[in-house]
Design an enzyme around this catalytic site. Structure first.
Site, mmCIF file in Angstrom:
data_model
loop_
_atom_site.group_PDB
_atom_site.id
_atom_site.type_symbol
_atom_site.label_atom_id
_atom_site.label_comp_id
_atom_site.label_asym_id
_atom_site.label_seq_id
_atom_site.Cartn_x
_atom_site.Cartn_y
_atom_site.Cartn_z
ATOM 1 N N CYS A 53 33.542 45.388 44.499
ATOM 2 C CA CYS A 53 34.884 45.099 43.960
ATOM 3 C C CYS A 53 35.095 43.600 43.768
ATOM 4 O O CYS A 53 35.006 42.812 44.717
ATOM 5 C CB CYS A 53 35.932 45.673 44.910
ATOM 6 S SG CYS A 53 37.592 45.042 44.661
ATOM 7 N N GLY A 54 35.376 43.199 42.541
ATOM 8 C CA GLY A 54 35.580 41.778 42.233
ATOM 9 C C GLY A 54 36.752 41.170 42.971
ATOM 10 O O GLY A 54 36.697 40.021 43.427
ATOM 11 N N HIS A 55 37.840 41.942 43.106
ATOM 12 C CA HIS A 55 39.019 41.422 43.797
ATOM 13 C C HIS A 55 38.761 41.269 45.291
ATOM 14 O O HIS A 55 39.308 40.374 45.933
ATOM 15 C CB HIS A 55 40.214 42.335 43.548
ATOM 16 C CG HIS A 55 40.649 42.362 42.118
ATOM 17 N ND1 HIS A 55 41.014 41.230 41.436
ATOM 18 C CD2 HIS A 55 40.750 43.379 41.226
ATOM 19 C CE1 HIS A 55 41.345 41.544 40.191
ATOM 20 N NE2 HIS A 55 41.180 42.842 40.041
ATOM 21 N N CYS A 56 37.929 42.148 45.832
ATOM 22 C CA CYS A 56 37.545 42.024 47.248
ATOM 23 C C CYS A 56 36.727 40.747 47.464
ATOM 24 O O CYS A 56 36.911 40.036 48.457
ATOM 25 C CB CYS A 56 36.735 43.240 47.694
ATOM 26 S SG CYS A 56 37.591 44.822 47.513
#
Length: 496
Positions: A53-56
């Site tokens: 996950c990029g946001h993670c």
């Protein structure tokens, strides 16, 4: 083995079991140690994440920074994380539907995390939920330190800290997570801020005019409106740090400028955008979305935009339908933008609906291709019963359904009564049908204005039965078929 060695072995096993791995001061939780760690920490913030996950990934350094600072303060608050793709039992247990999802455990009871994504915002939110909502300021130096630490600081000044007004203020502080709150009764602080009355409320910030003074009555709703109206700059750039403040407040109308910050005329464009924003503070949030940032591509896609369309403006009214509006003029000037927003507030604008042109071969395959321009002609043709799948090209569940749906189309391709169709709802919109998740399947029965949701299992047998039961010979009443509760199949997605 003698008794001593046995006891030593048992102690070693027990110690090993209770050890919890840490990565950059963040506790690493698994199904095996979760209950133990939650039970042994009065306040525990847990991030459920996916490694891909990029946001993670963007949150990780800020999360670690917050964890380190709290640990160095010997705080009762600890930060932890769970890889929900590996610890799937925990993901299911806490109904994790997107990444990252954060939950704050207070004495083992989980609360939804609603704070920001920077280390300071994480710490601020956790401290507010675990202690007094307002920090007591005892001197001018303490006030200046708090100002230095916080982008926005709301300060209540009360000669009588037990007054009705102070109580209302403290109650608001508990409810609003997007700003830091402080309270004081010190005369030196009153003098420093030139507050002459026995109570006052000042919002101090590191941007725009730097300070806003509350002039209303000490009513909770009025105080919240004051804070939400002034806690953001005239124009806020959308990113992970600002998303919570943009979407978490009470202002649900956003005017969006999609533009490249590298453009030669960017300064002039921003000046015009800011000039228009001044007239709508407290009513509309003006937001910059940098078209050069890869993470913003999904946002642009939602509005049917590409990088080459920038600079351009769209307005969105958040709510169940998330209605979009487009200015008639492509000029980005203060006068054009001011009139555009005024017309929206006065109810003079029609929603802007995305649509593609009708493909020449839209009916060449068993599954017919619908767009905004031919939807009514096909789906609302009362001489036929039409099943429509509303999908998104990037949706994993839509991709899984595609071969089954093609088989369904093949099954009915020679039927004069039934039509199987699909529509890409990321680039086609309808005024009276709002799609909230993908895939969504709806049936438009013959000789009827009804629209019936399919909520059965997504297999060929169930969908065939559903379609046929609403045909001429089946004639099932609405809700007779396909209204059984479907097991939730959430798309593993990243938050915007």
């Amino acid at each position: 083995m003698n008794k001593y060695l046995m006891l030593l072995l048992l102690a070693t096993i027990a110690l090993t079991k209770s050890e919890v791995q840490e990565e950059e001061d963040v506790l690493v939780l698994t199904s095996d140690n979760f209950e133990e760690v939650v039970g042994s920490n009065k306040f525990l913030l847990v991030e459920f994440y996916a490694p891909w996950c990029g946001h993670c990934k963007a949150l990780a350094p800020e999360y670690a920074k917050a964890a380190g600072k709290l640990k160095s303060e010997s705080s009762e608050i600890r930060l932890a994380k769970v890889d929900a793709t590996v610890q799937s039992e925990l993901g299911e247990r806490f109904k994790i539907r997107g990444y990252p999802t954060l939950k704050f455990f207070v004495d083992g009871t989980p609360l939804e995390y609603t704070g920001g994504r920077t280390s300071d915002e994480i710490i601020q939110w956790c401290k507010k939920k675990s202690g007094p909502a307002s920090v007591t300021v005892a001197s001018v130096d303490e006030l200046k330190n708090l100002q230095a630490e916080n982008e926005v600081l709301v300060l209540g000044l009360f000669k009588d800290a037990s007054s009705e007004q102070a109580t209302v203020y403290n109650n608001v502080a508990k409810l609003v997570d997007s700003a830091a709150f402080a309270i004081t009764s010190e005369q030196a602080v009153f003098d420093e801020l030139n507050v002459k009355s026995s109570e006052g409320l000042v919002l101090l910030k590191k941007f725009d005019e730097g300070r806003n003074d509350f002039e209303g009555t000490f009513d909770a709703e009025e105080i919240k409106r004051f804070i939400h109206a002034n806690q953001l700059p005239l124009v806020t750039e959308f990113n992970q740090e600002t998303a919570q403040k943009i979407f978490g407040g009470d202002i649900k109308v956003h005017n969006l400028l999609f533009a490249s910050k590298k453009a030669d005329n960017m300064e002039a464009t921003m000046n015009e955008f800011k000039a228009a924003a001044k007239d709508f503070r407290g009513k509309v949030i003006f937001v910059l979305i940098d078209s050069d940032v890869d993470e913003n591509e999904r946002v642009m896609e939602f509005f049917g935009l590409k990088k080459e369309d920038a600079p351009t403006v769209r307005l969105i009214s958040l709510g169940q339908d998330m209605t979009k509006f487009k200015p008639e003029s492509s000029e980005i000037t203060a006068s054009v933008l001011t009139q555009f927003v005024r017309d929206f507030l006065d109810g003079k604008l029609k929603p802007h609906l995305l649509t593609q042109d009708v493909p020449e071969d839209w009916d060449a395959q068993p599954v017919k291709v619908l767009v905004g321009k031919n939807f009514d002609q096909v789906a609302r043709d009362k001489s036929k019963t039409v099943l429509v799948e509303f999908y998104a090209p990037w949706c994993g569940h839509c991709k899984q359904l595609a071969p089954i749906y093609d088989q369904l189309g093949e099954k009915f391709k020679d039927s004069a009564e039934f039509v199987i169709a699909k529509m890409d709802s990321t680039v086609n919109e309808l005024e009276d049908i709002k799609i909230q998740s993908f895939p969504t399947i709806k049936l438009f029965p013959k000789d009827s204005d009804a629209v019936i949701d399919f909520t059965g299992e997504r297999n060929l047998e169930a969908m065939t039965k559903f379609v046929e039961s609403h045909g001429l010979e089946g004639g099932a009443a609405e809700g007779e078929e396909g209204d059984q509760e479907q097991p939730e199949e959430p798309e593993a997605k990243e938050e915007l």
